[in-house]
Design an enzyme around this catalytic site. Structure first.
Site, PDB file in Angstrom:
ATOM      1  NE  ARG A  15      -2.359  -1.986   3.132  1.00 37.95           N
ATOM      2  CZ  ARG A  15      -2.732  -2.168   4.408  1.00 37.95           C
ATOM      3  NH1 ARG A  15      -3.698  -1.438   4.919  1.00 37.95           N
ATOM      4  NH2 ARG A  15      -2.123  -3.059   5.162  1.00 37.95           N
ATOM      5  CD  GLN A  74       9.542 -14.397   6.276  1.00 32.90           C
ATOM      6  OE1 GLN A  74       9.484 -13.171   6.349  1.00 32.90           O
ATOM      7  NE2 GLN A  74       8.533 -15.172   6.607  1.00 32.90           N
ATOM      8  CE1 TYR A 355      29.326  15.976  -4.371  1.00 32.54           C
ATOM      9  CE2 TYR A 355      27.860  17.255  -5.788  1.00 32.54           C
ATOM     10  CZ  TYR A 355      28.439  16.047  -5.436  1.00 32.54           C
ATOM     11  OH  TYR A 355      28.139  14.917  -6.153  1.00 32.54           O
TER      12      TYR A 355
HETATM   13  C1  UD1 Z   1      -0.112  -8.831  12.739  1.00 30.92           C
HETATM   14  C2  UD1 Z   1      -0.703  -9.835  13.730  1.00 30.92           C
HETATM   15  C3  UD1 Z   1      -1.973  -9.222  14.346  1.00 30.92           C
HETATM   16  C4  UD1 Z   1      -1.631  -7.900  15.017  1.00 30.92           C
HETATM   17  C5  UD1 Z   1      -0.919  -6.958  14.053  1.00 30.92           C
HETATM   18  C6  UD1 Z   1      -0.393  -5.772  14.814  1.00 30.92           C
HETATM   19  C7  UD1 Z   1      -0.145 -12.046  12.864  1.00 30.92           C
HETATM   20  C8  UD1 Z   1      -0.649 -13.240  12.177  1.00 30.92           C
HETATM   21  N1  UD1 Z   1      -1.010 -11.049  13.036  1.00 30.92           N
HETATM   22  O1  UD1 Z   1      -1.078  -8.649  11.710  1.00 30.92           O
HETATM   23  O2  UD1 Z   1      -2.533 -10.119  15.281  1.00 30.92           O
HETATM   24  O3  UD1 Z   1      -2.812  -7.304  15.532  1.00 30.92           O
HETATM   25  O4  UD1 Z   1       0.201  -7.612  13.426  1.00 30.92           O
HETATM   26  O5  UD1 Z   1       0.144  -4.837  13.944  1.00 30.92           O
HETATM   27  O6  UD1 Z   1       0.997 -12.006  13.250  1.00 30.92           O
HETATM   28  N2  UD1 Z   1       6.226  -9.931   8.015  1.00 30.92           N
HETATM   29  C9  UD1 Z   1       7.376 -10.612   7.696  1.00 30.92           C
HETATM   30  N3  UD1 Z   1       7.284 -11.786   7.044  1.00 30.92           N
HETATM   31  C10 UD1 Z   1       6.092 -12.349   6.714  1.00 30.92           C
HETATM   32  C11 UD1 Z   1       4.922 -11.651   7.038  1.00 30.92           C
HETATM   33  C12 UD1 Z   1       5.018 -10.435   7.693  1.00 30.92           C
HETATM   34  O7  UD1 Z   1       8.490 -10.142   7.991  1.00 30.92           O
HETATM   35  O8  UD1 Z   1       6.103 -13.425   6.131  1.00 30.92           O
HETATM   36  C13 UD1 Z   1       6.340  -8.649   8.718  1.00 30.92           C
HETATM   37  C14 UD1 Z   1       5.742  -7.492   7.957  1.00 30.92           C
HETATM   38  O9  UD1 Z   1       6.711  -6.856   7.155  1.00 30.92           O
HETATM   39  C15 UD1 Z   1       5.280  -6.570   9.081  1.00 30.92           C
HETATM   40  C16 UD1 Z   1       4.968  -7.534  10.228  1.00 30.92           C
HETATM   41  O10 UD1 Z   1       5.605  -8.738   9.917  1.00 30.92           O
HETATM   42  O11 UD1 Z   1       6.303  -5.697   9.503  1.00 30.92           O
HETATM   43  C17 UD1 Z   1       3.484  -7.754  10.436  1.00 30.92           C
HETATM   44  O12 UD1 Z   1       2.952  -8.371   9.278  1.00 30.92           O
HETATM   45  P1  UD1 Z   1       1.547  -8.013   8.705  1.00 30.92           P
HETATM   46  O13 UD1 Z   1       1.226  -8.892   7.572  1.00 30.92           O
HETATM   47  O14 UD1 Z   1       1.426  -6.559   8.516  1.00 30.92           O
HETATM   48  O15 UD1 Z   1       0.622  -8.442   9.954  1.00 30.92           O
HETATM   49  P2  UD1 Z   1      -0.778  -7.909  10.281  1.00 30.92           P
HETATM   50  O16 UD1 Z   1      -1.745  -8.444   9.289  1.00 30.92           O
HETATM   51  O17 UD1 Z   1      -0.735  -6.465  10.498  1.00 30.92           O
END
Ligand code: UD1
Ligand code: CA
Length: 424
Positions: A15, A74, A355
């Site tokens: 987004r 990852q 510079y």
């Molecule tokens: C997650 C939580 C949710 C919480 C919220 C708070 C889970 C399943 N859910 O949801 O309960 O309320 O955060 O903000 O954990 N990321 C990785 N690798 C991945 C997936 C995500 O590094 O494979 C990182 C993303 O870059 C991000 C963070 O993890 O910084 C959170 O991931 P995101 O998909 O935004 O989780 P939410 O759906 O917000």
């Protein structure tokens, strides 16, 4: 207590609609992930940032700015639980605690994290999750509690029943876990949910089933969970940080004439009785002394150290410069890569030409104590004006000027009497 952190930053950040990875978007000259790394700086002894999308760029930033941080790749990104599991090989024999955070929540504070870790420790908890209460909890995972109020599980919005969606206590996405006791959970998570992801949140239920002590710490100020997903939220976070930072300085004795239009980076120190005038923008790391006047419309770009009783006036830009006390640069100047003594006066329109765009080399300008620079001077670096020397207005200074001399490159003034009349 031995604590390491894992900061999740592998996600795509769709987004943001950007070629720049989300966690490298900046607020006041600092990347989002930088705020998170700073918040754990005094709590942890080692930090792992999980990277995936644009991994090299994030890695470059992290390792060049934070010496006790490493990145772990990852790929592919299969969910938050999968992300944390990436550190398992590195922490095989580790027996301390692991603090887990997200890389896109720049408002989290060290204070809150300290209280959180303290709670984890005092309750001899194996898994502590930070929770927050929101009147409108949309999009967050909900904290589900048993009839005895103990934690049961976390349900993601997409997996929640209508009844669960009404719960106002949400998962803030910050956890503290006893690594030795919880690490085996990561090989047992499943992706049997609405998003087909390995959810980190499932460690709550896993912990309960395995007889661990699992607790939630309700944070005091829920705004600290604010995560950035879009540029609209990036601007909202800036406003929240601006208010927090400006209030801190005002409480410490700095006058900020118009906090709404004044932007000061988190890493700027300001001494007492300094006045910051409207529309001043201060990025990066800086140190401003006491009794200074900064602005209106001044721009400090980082690496700036200013002594006491200095004046940096309107439309003055300063970058990577050390300015000693009682020195003034009142109007329309650029001061970069410079070392400036005390009681120096820098006339309007003075430029340090630091510079060289052909060689891309930046050079230094040195102005010693009591130097006076006339208006519209260009100081072509590397150059030094020694103690007490004066430079006449409109000069281009290309070599060092000895102490107490007057330097001038201005063409002589000619006055042609009645010249105008002769044209008529
Ligand atoms: C997650 C939580 C949710 C919480 C919220 C708070 C889970 C399943 N859910 O949801 O309960 O309320 O955060 O903000 O954990 N990321 C990785 N690798 C991945 C997936 C995500 O590094 O494979 C990182 C993303 O870059 C991000 C963070 O993890 O910084 C959170 O991931 P995101 O998909 O935004 O989780 P939410 O759906 O917000
Ligand atoms: Ca998600």
């Amino acid at each position: 207590m031995d604590i390491k952190s894992v900061i999740l930053a592998a996600g795509k950040g769709t987004r943001m609609k950007s070629n720049l990875p989300k966690v490298l978007h900046e607020i006041l000259g600092k990347a989002l992930v930088g705020y998170v790394l700073d918040s754990v700086k005094h709590i942890t002894n080692e930090n792992f940032v999980i990277v995936g999308h644009h991994a090299e760029e994030v890695e470059k930033y992290v390792i060049s700015h934070y010496e006790n941080a490493k990145t772990v790749l990852q790929s592919p990104q299969l969910g938050t639980g999968h992300a944390v599991s990436m550190i398992c090989p590195m922490l095989e024999n580790y027996s301390g605690q692991v603090l887990i955070l997200c890389g896109d929540t720049p408002l989290i504070t060290e204070d809150t994290l300290k209280k959180f870790v303290e709670y984890h420790k005092e309750n001899k908890s194996d898994i502590t999750v930070m929770s927050a209460i929101f009147e409108n909890p949309t999009n967050y995972g909900r904290i589900v509690r048993d009839s005895d109020n103990s934690l049961k599980c976390i349900v993601e919005e997409k997996d929640a029943t209508l009844e669960q969606k009404a719960i106002k206590e949400v998962n803030a996405g910050i956890y503290c876990i006893n690594w030795a006791k919880v690490k085996s959970a990561f090989s047992q998570l499943t992706s049997n949910n609405a998003q087909g992801e390995y959810y980190l949140t499932d460690i709550i239920e896993w912990g309960k089933k395995n007889g661990l002590s699992v607790n939630a710490y309700i944070m005091e100020n829920n705004i600290e969970t604010f995560g950035i997903n879009s540029r609209v939220q990036l601007a909202e976070a800036l406003k929240l940080l601006q208010k927090r930072i400006n209030e801190k300085h005002m409480i410490n004795g700095v006058t900020i004439v118009d906090p709404e239009t004044t932007y000061i980076s988190a890493d700027t120190e300001i001494g007492q009785d300094t006045i910051i005038y409207p529309s001043t923008y201060i990025e990066g790391e800086n140190k401003i002394g006491s009794n200074c006047k900064i602005g209106p419309m001044a721009h400090l770009r980082g690496g700036v150290e200013i002594g006491d009783y200095c004046k940096i006036g309107n439309f003055v830009e300063v970058k990577k410069a050390k300015i000693a006390s009682h020195t003034n640069a009142g109007h329309l100047s650029y001061i970069g890569d410079s070392e400036i003594g005390s009681y120096v006066n820098i006339g309007a329109g003075t430029i340090t030409a630091n510079y060289n765009p052909l060689t891309k080399v930046k050079s230094k300008t040195v102005l010693e104590d009591n130097v006076k620079i006339g208006s519209n001077t260009v100081l072509v670096a590397p150059v030094k004006v020694e103690e007490g020397a004066n430079v006449g207005a409109l000069s281009v200074i290309t070599k060092n000027i000895p102490a107490w001399a007057l330097a001038l490159t201005r063409s002589p003034l000619r006055v042609l009497s009645d010249w105008v009349k002769k044209q008529l």
